[in-house]
Write a protein that holds these residues in place. Structure first.
Motif, PDB file in Angstrom:
ATOM      1  N   SER A 506       0.828  -1.229   0.000  1.00 43.28           N
ATOM      2  CA  SER A 506       0.000   0.000   0.000  1.00 43.28           C
ATOM      3  C   SER A 506       0.850   1.261   0.000  1.00 43.28           C
ATOM      4  CB  SER A 506      -0.892   0.032   1.254  1.00 43.28           C
ATOM      5  OG  SER A 506      -1.539  -1.182   1.443  1.00 43.28           O
ATOM      6  N   ALA A 507       2.200   1.101   0.016  1.00 41.00           N
ATOM      7  CA  ALA A 507       3.085   2.244   0.256  1.00 41.00           C
ATOM      8  C   ALA A 507       2.999   3.302  -0.831  1.00 41.00           C
ATOM      9  CB  ALA A 507       4.529   1.760   0.413  1.00 41.00           C
ATOM     10  N   VAL A 508       3.022   2.871  -2.113  1.00 40.99           N
ATOM     11  CA  VAL A 508       3.030   3.848  -3.212  1.00 40.99           C
ATOM     12  C   VAL A 508       1.753   4.679  -3.185  1.00 40.99           C
ATOM     13  CG1 VAL A 508       3.042   4.119  -5.719  1.00 40.99           C
ATOM     14  CG2 VAL A 508       4.552   2.437  -4.638  1.00 40.99           C
ATOM     15  N   GLU A 509       0.621   4.008  -3.006  1.00 43.81           N
ATOM     16  CA  GLU A 509      -0.661   4.705  -2.976  1.00 43.81           C
ATOM     17  C   GLU A 509      -0.730   5.680  -1.795  1.00 43.81           C
ATOM     18  OE1 GLU A 509      -5.339   3.599  -2.619  1.00 43.81           O
ATOM     19  OE2 GLU A 509      -4.006   2.015  -3.302  1.00 43.81           O
ATOM     20  N   ARG A 510      -0.268   5.221  -0.615  1.00 41.56           N
ATOM     21  CA  ARG A 510      -0.283   6.085   0.570  1.00 41.56           C
ATOM     22  C   ARG A 510       0.613   7.309   0.355  1.00 41.56           C
ATOM     23  NH1 ARG A 510      -0.704   5.100   6.165  1.00 41.56           N
ATOM     24  NH2 ARG A 510      -2.315   3.583   5.615  1.00 41.56           N
ATOM     25  N   ALA A 511       1.834   7.072  -0.179  1.00 38.95           N
ATOM     26  CA  ALA A 511       2.773   8.187  -0.394  1.00 38.95           C
ATOM     27  C   ALA A 511       2.206   9.192  -1.395  1.00 38.95           C
ATOM     28  CB  ALA A 511       4.117   7.643  -0.874  1.00 38.95           C
ATOM     29  N   LYS A 512       1.572   8.690  -2.493  1.00 42.41           N
ATOM     30  CA  LYS A 512       0.963   9.583  -3.493  1.00 42.41           C
ATOM     31  C   LYS A 512      -0.113  10.445  -2.849  1.00 42.41           C
ATOM     32  CE  LYS A 512       1.409   7.128  -7.898  1.00 42.41           C
ATOM     33  NZ  LYS A 512       0.733   6.213  -8.824  1.00 42.41           N
ATOM     34  N   THR A 513      -0.950   9.799  -2.033  1.00 40.41           N
ATOM     35  CA  THR A 513      -2.053  10.525  -1.381  1.00 40.41           C
ATOM     36  C   THR A 513      -1.517  11.648  -0.492  1.00 40.41           C
ATOM     37  OG1 THR A 513      -3.227   8.423  -1.311  1.00 40.41           O
ATOM     38  CG2 THR A 513      -4.163  10.186  -0.026  1.00 40.41           C
ATOM     39  N   VAL A 514      -0.489  11.334   0.307  1.00 43.26           N
ATOM     40  CA  VAL A 514       0.077  12.338   1.222  1.00 43.26           C
ATOM     41  C   VAL A 514       0.675  13.491   0.414  1.00 43.26           C
ATOM     42  CG1 VAL A 514       1.868  12.772   2.956  1.00 43.26           C
ATOM     43  CG2 VAL A 514       0.490  10.705   3.105  1.00 43.26           C
ATOM     44  N   CYS A 515       1.425  13.165  -0.653  1.00 41.58           N
ATOM     45  CA  CYS A 515       2.058  14.219  -1.469  1.00 41.58           C
ATOM     46  C   CYS A 515       1.000  15.113  -2.132  1.00 41.58           C
ATOM     47  CB  CYS A 515       2.958  13.593  -2.538  1.00 41.58           C
ATOM     48  SG  CYS A 515       4.436  12.806  -1.862  1.00 41.58           S
ATOM     49  N   GLU A 516      -0.073  14.489  -2.643  1.00 38.86           N
ATOM     50  CA  GLU A 516      -1.144  15.269  -3.280  1.00 38.86           C
ATOM     51  C   GLU A 516      -1.785  16.235  -2.294  1.00 38.86           C
ATOM     52  OE1 GLU A 516      -3.880  12.473  -4.962  1.00 38.86           O
ATOM     53  OE2 GLU A 516      -2.397  11.762  -6.423  1.00 38.86           O
ATOM     54  N   ARG A 517      -2.030  15.722  -1.067  1.00 41.50           N
ATOM     55  CA  ARG A 517      -2.670  16.574  -0.063  1.00 41.50           C
ATOM     56  C   ARG A 517      -1.772  17.737   0.335  1.00 41.50           C
ATOM     57  NH1 ARG A 517      -4.392  12.135   2.975  1.00 41.50           N
ATOM     58  NH2 ARG A 517      -6.176  11.252   1.949  1.00 41.50           N
ATOM     59  N   LEU A 518      -0.474  17.426   0.506  1.00 43.10           N
ATOM     60  CA  LEU A 518       0.457  18.484   0.910  1.00 43.10           C
ATOM     61  C   LEU A 518       0.563  19.554  -0.173  1.00 43.10           C
ATOM     62  CD1 LEU A 518       3.315  16.404   2.573  1.00 43.10           C
ATOM     63  CD2 LEU A 518       1.732  17.920   3.721  1.00 43.10           C
ATOM     64  N   LYS A 519       0.518  19.121  -1.442  1.00 44.96           N
ATOM     65  CA  LYS A 519       0.593  20.088  -2.544  1.00 44.96           C
ATOM     66  C   LYS A 519      -0.551  21.109  -2.439  1.00 44.96           C
ATOM     67  CE  LYS A 519       0.498  20.548  -7.551  1.00 44.96           C
ATOM     68  NZ  LYS A 519       0.272  19.886  -8.839  1.00 44.96           N
ATOM     69  N   GLY A 520      -1.719  20.624  -2.041  1.00 44.02           N
ATOM     70  CA  GLY A 520      -2.874  21.513  -1.922  1.00 44.02           C
ATOM     71  C   GLY A 520      -2.796  22.444  -0.725  1.00 44.02           C
ATOM     72  N   GLU A 521      -1.907  22.157   0.228  1.00 38.07           N
ATOM     73  CA  GLU A 521      -1.853  22.945   1.470  1.00 38.07           C
ATOM     74  C   GLU A 521      -0.660  23.902   1.550  1.00 38.07           C
ATOM     75  OE1 GLU A 521      -4.164  23.053   3.728  1.00 38.07           O
ATOM     76  OE2 GLU A 521      -5.376  21.480   2.819  1.00 38.07           O
ATOM     77  N   ILE A 522       0.453  23.561   0.848  1.00 34.13           N
ATOM     78  CA  ILE A 522       1.665  24.392   0.967  1.00 34.13           C
ATOM     79  C   ILE A 522       1.553  25.595   0.033  1.00 34.13           C
ATOM     80  CG2 ILE A 522       4.172  24.438   0.579  1.00 34.13           C
ATOM     81  CD1 ILE A 522       4.245  21.509   1.411  1.00 34.13           C
ATOM     82  N   ALA A 523       1.762  26.769   0.588  1.00 25.98           N
ATOM     83  CA  ALA A 523       1.652  28.011  -0.206  1.00 25.98           C
ATOM     84  C   ALA A 523       2.779  28.081  -1.233  1.00 25.98           C
ATOM     85  CB  ALA A 523       1.730  29.217   0.730  1.00 25.98           C
ATOM     86  N   ARG A 524       2.472  28.618  -2.410  1.00 26.12           N
ATOM     87  CA  ARG A 524       3.497  28.754  -3.459  1.00 26.12           C
ATOM     88  C   ARG A 524       4.532  29.790  -3.026  1.00 26.12           C
ATOM     89  NH1 ARG A 524       0.166  29.793  -8.814  1.00 26.12           N
ATOM     90  NH2 ARG A 524       2.223  29.729  -9.816  1.00 26.12           N
ATOM     91  N   GLN A 525       5.793  29.465  -3.333  1.00 23.17           N
ATOM     92  CA  GLN A 525       6.905  30.370  -3.023  1.00 23.17           C
ATOM     93  C   GLN A 525       7.415  30.943  -4.350  1.00 23.17           C
ATOM     94  OE1 GLN A 525       7.909  30.675   0.239  1.00 23.17           O
ATOM     95  NE2 GLN A 525       6.621  29.048   1.050  1.00 23.17           N
ATOM     96  N   GLN A 526       8.517  31.703  -4.264  1.00 23.48           N
ATOM     97  CA  GLN A 526       9.105  32.213  -5.506  1.00 23.48           C
ATOM     98  C   GLN A 526      10.048  31.192  -6.134  1.00 23.48           C
ATOM     99  OE1 GLN A 526      10.606  36.159  -5.399  1.00 23.48           O
ATOM    100  NE2 GLN A 526       8.622  37.023  -4.897  1.00 23.48           N
ATOM    101  N   PHE A 527      10.140  30.019  -5.511  1.00 24.13           N
ATOM    102  CA  PHE A 527      10.945  28.930  -6.081  1.00 24.13           C
ATOM    103  C   PHE A 527      10.112  27.650  -6.090  1.00 24.13           C
ATOM    104  CE2 PHE A 527      11.827  29.477  -1.595  1.00 24.13           C
ATOM    105  CZ  PHE A 527      11.621  28.211  -1.077  1.00 24.13           C
ATOM    106  N   LYS A 528      10.542  26.699  -6.877  1.00 23.88           N
ATOM    107  CA  LYS A 528       9.824  25.437  -7.031  1.00 23.88           C
ATOM    108  C   LYS A 528       9.998  24.586  -5.777  1.00 23.88           C
ATOM    109  CE  LYS A 528      11.258  22.868 -10.487  1.00 23.88           C
ATOM    110  NZ  LYS A 528      11.391  22.287 -11.840  1.00 23.88           N
ATOM    111  N   ILE A 529       8.898  23.969  -5.286  1.00 24.18           N
ATOM    112  CA  ILE A 529       8.974  23.106  -4.085  1.00 24.18           C
ATOM    113  C   ILE A 529       8.668  21.671  -4.506  1.00 24.18           C
ATOM    114  CG2 ILE A 529       8.030  22.630  -1.788  1.00 24.18           C
ATOM    115  CD1 ILE A 529       7.137  25.598  -1.711  1.00 24.18           C
ATOM    116  N   ALA A 530       9.607  20.776  -4.218  1.00 21.16           N
ATOM    117  CA  ALA A 530       9.402  19.356  -4.525  1.00 21.16           C
ATOM    118  C   ALA A 530       8.911  18.637  -3.269  1.00 21.16           C
ATOM    119  CB  ALA A 530      10.712  18.741  -5.004  1.00 21.16           C
TER     120      ALA A 530
END
Length: 601
Positions: A506-530
């Motif tokens: 289940s690891a890949v699916e769980r990691a994708k879900t967490v990354c997707e959610r964080l993308k929606g919550e972290i404010a955009r900066q003047q540089f790219k955030i991975a």
């Protein structure tokens, strides 16, 4: 002082929402121990959260007088208990202080999973059980079908079932008479050495700890010196009394009584629920059998948003522990979030309640990390560790990992059977049994990993069955699992508070879900955030938060293309420097988003 034969101790147990607290209201109203103008719904539920959610969290005891049809005055001690599976520990403690149990069944819903498990808790303590069919005033009530279920599912005599409406008060007179005639009086000898079982306690900031006891033998009064047999600590009794909504002082408590003791005890941690109280002058030979020690099953860390608030959070946790003996916590530390506490809970609802109480009662602004269960990990050198925090997961070769399994019981209307079986299969459940309780209801029994129930199982179960399925579980044992640790990296730096332990497939699916959610919550900066999910050095998921870009070409409305390229290259170099030096602030909502699996569906 009331004679033993005119005392009755009983509890009200049932599945969640079957009307226990409303029935308690009617019994109190009937006994007139409180004026009508002071009467309110859920009178025994004294926490705001209990009232808002309409659930009981702490069991509450109360003593009411009753004049029976035989003309004698009886003293009825009863305990209103919680119905939710997370608080079944509270139910088991309340049951130990009684001789009888009113088992409430909703006439519209019938017998459900917690009805069955609460009946077994009562049978283990040899309690006399009287079935009560509630909500008979509703149009959808089906009394005959409910009686059949009581006979078939519980094996109780449905002809003795009492029909009541806790809402309107219908049938309450017959119920009170049945309490006197059906339940046995308590046994005990008031002249023997004192033995009293502690079944609960709560903290009062003026009086200290107020200990809730059931006296088995002997008598206790103000001025006596008592000993807690488990801890061997001694205290002088300041006051004893009964629960009459408020505490009502009496001369003494003797065999068969349920009441309270105030003895200058400073903190709840000085008292063990399940301990036996005796007197120093005439000590008992042996303590009473106590309760099983509370064992947390869900673990999460709490951190203050501002690390300067740590001391305040520490004080709040200590105060909360005073009124919730089942909360277990220890100090914890995170690189991302600073100092905090690692806490153990009895279930996800328990976690939610603690979070809400910290925020509302103590004005704390806090972050909870993703909940986890306790795993058993054996390293290559055969050293066994118990791991509930991803930060403690050992580096190096792991020989074997084991995770806790539960025995899950689901009762559902048969039309939802297919979707619920599919849900259990997705959650790695193995079907043990399927039994048709009648033509419309099925009982399913599954072996299932506890970690799969943690996040969204309960919500999906309710949505798949339109709220009709009921769920109950108990821990069984530990079984081998393929366990790995997922690290979440923000711009290449691991955030330890977001790390999770997970079943490998289940690891890949769980990691994708967490990354997707964080993308929606972290404010955009003047540089790219991975944002990356990784197992060791292997990246298994990635999302990118694109930078905010100034339009540097706005003033170039013509001319040579090399001029535009030069401006873009200059901007790119600036962003590269920002990326190397820039720090990404993670908002509180980012941590909460990882937990909020419910809203995806």
């Amino acid at each position: 002082m009331t004679e033993l034969k005119y005392k009755r101790n009983f509890c009200i147990t049932a599945h969640i929402d079957h009307g226990k607290s409303t029935l308690a209201d009617r019994l109190i109203q009937k006994a007139k121990i409180i004026e009508d103008r002071q009467m309110k719904a859920q009178i025994l539920d004294n926490m705001d959260i209990e009232r808002e959610r309409g659930i009981t969290i702490k069991s509450q005891a109360v003593t009411i007088p009753y004049r029976a049809r035989d003309g004698h005055d009886y003293e009825l001690n009863f305990v209103d208990t919680p119905g939710h599976v997370d608080f079944s520990y509270e139910v088991s403690r309340a049951i130990a202080s009684c001789e009888g149990a009113l088992l409430l069944v909703d006439a519209t819903q019938g017998v459900e999973s917690q009805t069955v498990s609460n009946m077994y808790l009562a049978l283990e303590q040899d309690l006399t059980i009287v079935p009560v069919i509630n909500k008979i005033d509703l149009v959808s009530a089906d009394v005959e079908r409910t009686k059949k279920e009581i006979e078939h599912d519980l094996g109780l005599d449905a002809s003795k079932a009492l029909l009541v409406s806790a809402k309107t008060g219908e049938g309450i007179d017959d119920l009170m008479e049945a309490i006197v005639t059906e339940f046995p009086p308590p046994t005990g000898d008031a002249s023997a050495p004192l033995t009293a079982l502690i079944f609960d306690c709560h903290y009062d900031e003026y009086r200290g700890v107020i200990v809730h006891i059931r006296v088995k033998d002997g008598t206790v009064k103000a001025g006596d010196t008592i000993r807690l047999m488990g801890r061997q600590s001694e205290y002088k009794v300041e006051q004893v009394g009964l629960f009459r909504i408020k505490l009502e002082e009496t001369q003494s408590l003797s065999a068969g009584d349920v009441g309270y003791i105030i003895a200058g005890i400073k903190t709840v941690s000085d008292v063990s629920v399940g301990d036996t109280i005796t007197t120093v002058a005439h000590p008992a030979a042996a303590p009473l059998p106590g309760f099983k020690e509370v064992k947390p099953v869900v673990f999460s860390s709490i951190y203050p948003i501002d690390s300067n608030d740590y001391e305040e959070l520490k004080e709040s946790m200590e105060k909360l522990k005073l009124n919730d003996a089942s909360l277990v916590y220890e100090k914890d530390n995170s690189l991302a979030l600073g100092n905090g506490f690692r806490c153990g809970f009895l279930g996800l609802l328990h976690l939610e309640i603690i979070q809400e109480r910290l925020e509302r009662d103590f004005d704390q602004v806090i972050i909870f990390t993703a909940p986890s269960v306790r795993y058993k990990v054996t390293q290559a050198g055969h050293e066994t560790l118990w791991v509930d925090n991803p930060a403690d997961y050992p580096e190096g070769k792991i020989e074997r990992s084991e995770e806790p399994y539960i025995d899950a019981t689901i009762i559902t209307p048969s039309e939802y059977l297919g979707s619920i079986m599919e849900l259990c299969r997705m959650k790695r459940g193995t079907q043990k049994n399927m039994q048709y309780l009648d033509e419309k209801r099925v009982e399913l029994t599954y072996d299932m990993p506890l970690s799969e129930v943690l996040f969204d199982f309960y919500d999906k179960l309710k949505s798949y069955s339109r709220g009709y399925a009921s769920f109950d579980y108990e821990l069984t044992d530990y079984r081998p699992t393929d366990l790995i640790k997922i690290d979440i990296l923000i711009n290449g730096k691991p955030v330890d508070a977001l790390a999770q332990l997970c079943y490998r497939p289940s690891a890949v699916e769980r990691a994708k879900t967490v990354c997707e959610r964080l993308k929606g919550e972290i404010a955009r900066q003047q540089f790219k955030i991975a944002i990356q999910g990784a197992i060791g050095s292997q990246i298994i998921a990635r999302e990118t938060v694109n930078p905010v870009r100034k339009d540097v070409l706005a003033k170039c409305y013509g001319g040579d293309v090399t001029r535009k390229r030069k401006l873009l290259e200059k901007q790119k170099a600036g962003k590269k420097r920002m990326f190397l030096a820039g720090e990404v602030e993670l908002p509180q909502s980012a941590f909460l988003a990882v937990l909020r699996e419910k809203e995806d569906n």
